[in-house]
Design an enzyme around this catalytic site. Structure first.
Site, PDB file in Angstrom:
ATOM      1  N   GLU A  89       1.044  -1.583   0.194  1.00 39.79           N
ATOM      2  CA  GLU A  89       0.210  -0.018   0.125  1.00 39.79           C
ATOM      3  C   GLU A  89       0.944   1.690   0.254  1.00 39.79           C
ATOM      4  O   GLU A  89       0.595   2.001  -0.923  1.00 39.79           O
ATOM      5  CB  GLU A  89      -0.736   0.126   1.146  1.00 39.79           C
ATOM      6  CG  GLU A  89      -2.013  -0.886   1.128  1.00 39.79           C
ATOM      7  CD  GLU A  89      -3.002  -0.650   0.011  1.00 39.79           C
ATOM      8  OE1 GLU A  89      -3.146   0.413  -0.295  1.00 39.79           O
ATOM      9  OE2 GLU A  89      -3.838  -1.602  -0.489  1.00 39.79           O
ATOM     10  N   SER A  90       1.856   1.157   0.631  1.00 37.46           N
ATOM     11  CA  SER A  90       2.559   2.387   0.795  1.00 37.46           C
ATOM     12  C   SER A  90       3.819   2.611   0.950  1.00 37.46           C
ATOM     13  O   SER A  90       4.810   3.331   0.967  1.00 37.46           O
ATOM     14  CB  SER A  90       2.322   2.883   2.159  1.00 37.46           C
ATOM     15  OG  SER A  90       2.701   1.757   3.478  1.00 37.46           O
TER      16      SER A  90
END
Length: 466
Positions: free
Chosen positions: A320-321
């Site tokens: 995700e990040s």
């Protein structure tokens, strides 16, 4: 007294290990796994959708750094897999004999361990065109008593990697120099033995020259000046009946050599010693430490509340990040777990850039998804994949695929069945079906998303301790 004790110890070790110059050959011939290898060539690999390769966990081959998969062999294999239009699945092994076994039994398709090409090994596998040349060196501490001439190795004990070519080289050296060596083979990759020398647990080992040079830049007190064997060709191995795969890899290697891609990768991992040292010795490296990110403690806390392996949750966070608390997507998702504003509000996240709030907000959302799917998909491993797909594309679209699985007589408790119909949600025949509520979706992206996380999780499981 101490000298006498050492002599007795040496004689005991030599008695057990010092006449093992045909041990590798004998062990391999006990088991004829290389005969009649599984018939599985390039067409079948492409149809299956992924290629499996055996690699080492080392600072030059394959490792995790800040959650990211890195390494010379890894980047080469990833590029090859992309050119074939398939995914890459890696198998981390240090036992070369086991790697040959997995290859011929069809559990792997390539051994990407920079194997020296020998006549003996050609019995067990077919080799690609050489990826380069590597010699071998003696690794020892740089001290006054260091060995500068092979004659000084007489009556010494050398620990080496099991089933590597080093034993044959040392046996040839022993015969040529008229010396006696106790050669002890153990399981472990080359850097395992280098580290034992660094820690004074053993006096000598033998490794590929390039590995020795890279490690000598890390540890100033290592000496790798004594060459055991001159340079010889190293290559990857495939099954002897996988001729199309062998030919395709050779064509790919020729093309990559022309573009300079291989030289660029070689410089990145073998010639830029400062960067290699930093990555390998970072606490966030699978070689230098056992951490994935600065947020491992928070991730472990969140995983405990989910009942997940923390390395699985870490795989999701990385996807995700990349562990960036300030990450913001084009759609407005923010934080470690990239939550949308409406989800942030729903799960009580006031500061999405605060790692604890962001992570626990995402964990609470995952708990909600787990509750949504629990009765429909009781088996945990299957449900986790469905949860991950729901996290990516929304549980409504995944529920549509679940309904289609029921309608078409497939197993709705099986992720593969749900994934099949999720991918079909871009086809009007399926997204306009009366059982479908949310219509069109690029479901194949969600399926790839789950695959990416599970592949990364497999790597974390192998390289990072629980």
């Amino acid at each position: 007294m101490r000298k006498t004790l050492f002599t007795i110890t040496y004689l005991l070790i030599f008695t057990i290990f010092g006449v093992q110059c045909t041990f590798f050959e004998r062990e391999i011939k006990k088991e004829n796994f290389w005969e009649n290898p599984v018939s599985f060539d390039l067409d079948e690999i492409v149809k299956r959708g992924y290629i499996r390769a055996v690699v080492d966990n080392s600072s030059t081959s394959y490792y995790i750094y800040r959650g990211r998969r890195m390494g010379y062999e890894f980047e080469m294999l990833r590029n090859l897999a992309s050119s074939l239009g398939v995914r890459l699945h890696l198998i981390v092994k240090s036992d070369i004999n086991e790697a040959f076994y997995l290859l011929n039994r069809g559990k792997a398709d390539i051994i990407a361990m920079n194997l020296e090409v020998t006549e003996e090994r050609k019995q067990y596998a077919a080799f690609t065109e050489p990826l380069g040349q590597m010699g071998t060196v003696l690794v020892q501490k740089n001290r006054n008593s260091r060995v500068t001439d092979f004659k000084d190795l007489d009556n010494k004990i050398i620990h080496i990697r099991k089933d590597a070519v080093y034993k044959a080289q040392l046996c040839a050296l022993q015969k040529e120099q008229g010396i006696s060596l106790a050669i002890i083979e153990e399981k472990g990759d080359s850097e395992y033995f280098v580290n034992k020398v660094v820690k004074n647990e053993i006096d000598f080992t033998v490794v590929d020259r390039v590995v020795g040079l890279v490690n000598a830049t890390y540890y100033e007190d290592l000496d790798v000046s004594l060459e055991v064997s001159p340079k010889s060709d190293v290559a990857w191995a495939v099954r002897t009946n996988a001729l199309d795969l062998q030919s395709t890899i050779n064509d790919w290697l020729a093309q990559k050599n022309k573009t300079g891609y291989i030289n660029m990768l070689y410089a990145k991992y073998f010639q830029n010693s400062k960067n290699s040292y930093f990555r390998s010795n970072s606490p966030f490296s699978s070689v230098g430490g056992n951490n994935i990110s600065p947020f491992d403690g928070l991730i472990q806390k969140g995983a405990e509340s989910l009942g997940w392996d923390w390395r699985l949750l870490a795989s999701l966070v990385y996807k995700e990040s990349r562990f960036d608390t300030t990450a913001t997507s084009y759609a407005g998702a923010v934080g470690l777990l990239q939550l949308m504003p409406v989800t942030l509000e729903r799960f009580g996240v006031e500061d999405p850039h605060d790692p604890l709030q962001s992570l626990m907000g995402g964990v609470n959302y995952l708990r909600y998804l787990d509750k949504f799917w629990r009765e429909r998909i009781p088996e945990t491993n299957e449900r986790i994949k469905v949860i991950l797909a729901s996290y990516n594309i929304g549980h409504g679209h995944v529920e549509d695929a679940w309904k289609l699985a029921i309608k078409y007589g497939k197993n709705p408790q099986n992720w593969e069945s749900i994934a099949h119909f999720l991918k079909l949600k871009s086809d009007p025949e399926y997204y306009k079906d009366p059982v479908v509520n949310l219509g069109f979706a690029k479901g194949h992206l969600a399926v790839n998303y789950v695959d990416d996380i599970m592949i990364l999780y497999d790597s974390y499981r192998v390289l990072i301790e629980p």
